[in-house]
Write an enzyme that holds these catalytic residues in place. Structure first.
Site, PDB file in Angstrom:
ATOM      1  N   THR A 384      12.781  38.511  15.087  1.00  0.00           N
ATOM      2  CA  THR A 384      13.788  38.703  16.118  1.00  0.00           C
ATOM      3  C   THR A 384      13.644  40.143  16.529  1.00  0.00           C
ATOM      4  O   THR A 384      12.988  40.919  15.852  1.00  0.00           O
ATOM      5  CB  THR A 384      15.193  38.420  15.514  1.00  0.00           C
ATOM      6  OG1 THR A 384      15.275  37.047  15.186  1.00  0.00           O
ATOM      7  CG2 THR A 384      16.332  38.762  16.453  1.00  0.00           C
ATOM      8  N   THR A 402      15.481  36.417  20.229  1.00  0.00           N
ATOM      9  CA  THR A 402      14.772  35.810  19.105  1.00  0.00           C
ATOM     10  C   THR A 402      13.960  34.579  19.489  1.00  0.00           C
ATOM     11  O   THR A 402      14.254  33.910  20.484  1.00  0.00           O
ATOM     12  CB  THR A 402      15.784  35.421  17.996  1.00  0.00           C
ATOM     13  OG1 THR A 402      15.086  34.984  16.836  1.00  0.00           O
ATOM     14  CG2 THR A 402      16.731  34.334  18.446  1.00  0.00           C
ATOM     15  N   ASP A 426      18.130  26.935  12.818  1.00  0.00           N
ATOM     16  CA  ASP A 426      19.405  27.618  12.584  1.00  0.00           C
ATOM     17  C   ASP A 426      20.566  26.620  12.509  1.00  0.00           C
ATOM     18  O   ASP A 426      21.679  26.981  12.129  1.00  0.00           O
ATOM     19  CB  ASP A 426      19.687  28.664  13.673  1.00  0.00           C
ATOM     20  CG  ASP A 426      19.016  30.000  13.363  1.00  0.00           C
ATOM     21  OD1 ASP A 426      18.528  30.174  12.228  1.00  0.00           O
ATOM     22  OD2 ASP A 426      18.981  30.870  14.247  1.00  0.00           O
ATOM     23  N   SER A 455      24.321  31.452  15.077  1.00  0.00           N
ATOM     24  CA  SER A 455      23.460  32.627  14.947  1.00  0.00           C
ATOM     25  C   SER A 455      24.153  33.703  14.120  1.00  0.00           C
ATOM     26  O   SER A 455      25.376  33.690  13.966  1.00  0.00           O
ATOM     27  CB  SER A 455      23.169  33.177  16.343  1.00  0.00           C
ATOM     28  OG  SER A 455      22.419  34.368  16.259  1.00  0.00           O
ATOM     29  N   SER A 456      23.358  34.636  13.620  1.00  0.00           N
ATOM     30  CA  SER A 456      23.910  35.837  12.973  1.00  0.00           C
ATOM     31  C   SER A 456      23.693  37.075  13.835  1.00  0.00           C
ATOM     32  O   SER A 456      24.076  38.178  13.443  1.00  0.00           O
ATOM     33  CB  SER A 456      23.231  36.063  11.621  1.00  0.00           C
ATOM     34  OG  SER A 456      23.456  34.966  10.775  1.00  0.00           O
ATOM     35  N   GLY A 475      17.116  40.328  11.393  1.00  0.00           N
ATOM     36  CA  GLY A 475      17.229  40.243   9.931  1.00  0.00           C
ATOM     37  C   GLY A 475      17.990  39.038   9.431  1.00  0.00           C
ATOM     38  O   GLY A 475      18.548  39.069   8.329  1.00  0.00           O
TER      39      GLY A 475
HETATM   40  O1  DON Z   1      20.005  33.667  15.386  1.00  0.00           O
HETATM   41  C1  DON Z   1      19.786  33.950  14.207  1.00  0.00           C
HETATM   42  O2  DON Z   1      20.657  34.308  13.436  1.00  0.00           O
HETATM   43  C2  DON Z   1      18.353  33.905  13.697  1.00  0.00           C
HETATM   44  N1  DON Z   1      17.562  33.017  14.506  1.00  0.00           N
HETATM   45  C3  DON Z   1      17.821  35.311  13.707  1.00  0.00           C
HETATM   46  C4  DON Z   1      16.530  35.410  12.958  1.00  0.00           C
HETATM   47  C5  DON Z   1      16.245  36.807  12.544  1.00  0.00           C
HETATM   48  O3  DON Z   1      16.956  37.735  12.797  1.00  0.00           O
HETATM   49  C6  DON Z   1      15.046  37.044  11.738  1.00  0.00           C
HETATM   50  N2  DON Z   1      14.778  38.473  11.672  1.00  0.00           N
HETATM   51  N3  DON Z   1      14.180  39.144  10.967  1.00  0.00           N
END
Ligand code: DON
Length: 574
Positions: A384, A402, A426, A455-456, A475
């Site tokens: 991301t 992302t 997700d 999502s985060s 992350g």
């Molecule tokens: O939307 C989300 O929370 C995840 N798809 C984000 C993935 C992510 O941040 C991976 N990063 N290192």
């Protein structure tokens, strides 16, 4: 072990440098927040992103008369070219905007949606087990992309330049090429085997079928043509017509379930951000379908009465961890797509609710997560990107974009030039039970046609009468705790270089451990925390890739910081 079934390199990659909710209220915009004295402008601009070429593109667009929103469009498009591991026009994202002239904040939700033919059990095999390969590799793993709709919406509604102008630098980069950097190379070493399943992806992103060395020039002519179409005819050139037919045909020929109607039906959503007060600051951040703002609000509300800045370090970490534990439990139980799920946002973000949670925290002892009822969630995703922009008029953008795992689903439809995301992962593939990643499922985030996956990602602003900031990071589920630590560091008076470099620690309810970056805690601190009943697990690599900007109104000081964990990132004040 958080990703027991993934190869070691992947686990590395995961951790590597990787209100009262206004949500329910009348307007999509929040306003009347603390802002710079009338008429004051920073006179300088700051952009911090994960790639030096994208940061330069943003400044190029500002120099051409664009505002922060045009720069965000250009940076988003450029990252989609030069950082295909992390984001792309086959993916989605969230853009948080601050317009200085009327102190407006709005959250542009360009999150992917499940196609209409998606079903709750689409990744389960005959035994009812989740087929991890289908869930993350190939076109069945891909949600309907929101990236192009998001940037087109921002250009049209908030930009000073036409979309076509802001797309130009990305088209140039895709045509002329860009050098492979460390991230491209590292992530590709992990994903190359899956990329090789798809001829278009192999031809575009590998060289003679092999992972290209750092410095190799990559040209993406099909992506240039795709962006050129959007520049000429707007986002409908992507979501309908000949191009959409070609895309859907490619997806279906490879086993995907997209239809033309799915693409035509995609809409971005403008949402009111989550907005909360903390120790004289106003924090404006991501609402559902991100879990970030709700979790941040819970954590900050819980810790606010403690003067944690002046506390002894072990006590400070203990309280933060206990607040994280409780917020992540609620994330797992309650949160999902607001268009599909009723969520008690007002309750979760209220000070009274936080007071109840606070009362269950002992100052000298870790709470056992199992003693708190509920489902759990754990880190997901490994790639991301985040960037932050401040323009010379004081407008700001914080954007987190992302494709989910590095290089998304690794699938590229012939002739399109971009990879599709694997954001469907997700969702909870199997509600109510642990999936193959060790994630426990939950109903609020079950797969439904047209629904956005939880999502985060937490692009955020922090305002006080004398300063304003934008920050965020990739992350997976660790995003929220990284943004929390960054905000607390900003509030402690430190500069962006400090927020982005801070040693990181994380707790997310389950697994019941404090996860730390290598050497983040001294042996004495680990001993003190263990004596309180915490388990501390030092990871073998760092995580996150944070990029922030700050404008201090007094003295008109503009600064920016780019995470030192990955070398391609660049923060430039100009
Ligand atoms: O939307 C989300 O929370 C995840 N798809 C984000 C993935 C992510 O941040 C991976 N990063 N290192």
């Amino acid at each position: 072990m958080r990703y027991p079934h993934l190869p070691k390199l992947v686990r590395h990659a995961c951790h590597l440098r990787f209100a009262a909710a206004l949500l329910l209220l009348i307007s999509w915009h929040t306003s009347a927040l603390a802002q710079a004295p009338a008429g004051q402008k920073p006179d300088q601009a700051a952009i911090a992103s994960a790639h030096y070429l994208a940061t330069e593109v943003g400044h190029e667009i500002l120099a051409a008369g664009g505002n922060a929103f045009d720069a965000a469009v250009a940076v988003s498009a450029a990252l989609a070219v030069v950082e295909p591991a992390s984001s792309g026009v086959g993916g989605g994202g969230f853009w948080l905007l601050h317009r200085a002239s009327d102190d407006m904040q709005v959250f542009v939700d360009g999150r992917e949606t499940a196609p209409a033919a998606a079903t709750a059990d689409m990744y389960l095999d005959a035994q009812g087990e989740v087929n991890r390969d289908l869930a993350v590799n190939g076109p069945l793993a891909a949600g309907i992309p929101g990236h192009i709709a998001g940037i087109a919406h921002i250009a049209e509604n908030y930009g000073a330049l036409p979309l076509a102008r802001s797309l130009q630098p990305a088209i140039r980069l895709a045509t002329q090429g860009f050098p492979v950097d460390e991230k491209y190379h590292t992530m590709m070493r992990y994903r190359a085997d899956v990329i090789r399943r798809w001829p278009a992806a192999t031809a575009a992103l590998l060289v003679d079928g092999e992972v290209p060395e750092i410095g190799t020039l990559i040209r993406l002519p099909d992506l240039a043509a795709t962006l050129q179409r959007v520049a000429a005819d707007g986002p409908t050139a992507f979501y309908s017509g000949d191009f959409a037919r070609q895309l859907v045909q490619g997806v279906r020929a490879a086993g995907g379930i997209w239809t033309l109607a799915d693409l035509a039906a995609y809409r971005i959503k403008e949402r009111a951000p989550i907005s909360l007060q903390y120790q004289g600051y106003r924090i404006v951040t991501a609402p559902p379908p991100s879990s970030g703002g709700v979790a941040l609000a819970e954590i900050l509300n819980i810790i606010e009465p403690y003067n944690i800045a002046d506390m002894e370090r072990s006590r400070q970490v203990h309280l933060l961890v206990e607040a994280m534990r409780r917020a992540y439990r609620d994330r797992g139980i309650y949160l999902g797509d607001p268009d599909f799920v009723d969520m008690p946002i007002r309750q979760l973000t209220s000070r009274d609710y936080a007071a109840g949670l606070r009362a269950s925290i002992r100052l000298d002892r870790a709470t056992d997560s199992e003693a708190l009822a509920g489902f759990a969630d754990s880190p997901k995703g490994m790639d991301t990107t985040h960037f932050s922009v401040l323009d010379a008029a004081g407008n700001m953008v914080a954007a987190t974009l992302t494709v989910n795992l590095p290089y998304g689903s690794a699938f590229m439809a012939p002739g399109t030039g971009f990879l599709l995301n694997n954001e469907m992962d997700d969702f909870s593939a199997k509600p109510g039970a642990p999936n193959a990643f060790g994630l426990l499922g939950y109903t609020a985030n079950a797969i439904e046609p047209g629904k956005r996956m939880l999502s985060s990602m937490t692009p955020s602003f922090v305002f006080r009468s004398d300063r304003q900031a934008a920050l965020g990071t990739p992350g997976g589920s660790r995003i929220i705790t990284m943004v929390l630590l960054g905000i607390l560091d900003m509030i402690a008076g430190n500069e962006p270089e400090s927020w982005v470099s801070l040693p990181r620690f994380h707790h997310q309810y389950q697994p019941d451990v404090i996860s730390i970056e290598p050497d983040a805690f001294s042996p004495e601190l680990i001993e003190q925390l263990e004596a309180m009943g915490h388990s501390v697990e030092a990871r073998d690599s760092t995580w996150g890739n944070m990029h922030g900007v700050l404008w201090k109104h007094d003295g008109n000081a503009v600064s920016a910081g780019s995470d030192p964990r990955w070398p391609s990132g660049r923060a430039v004040v100009r």
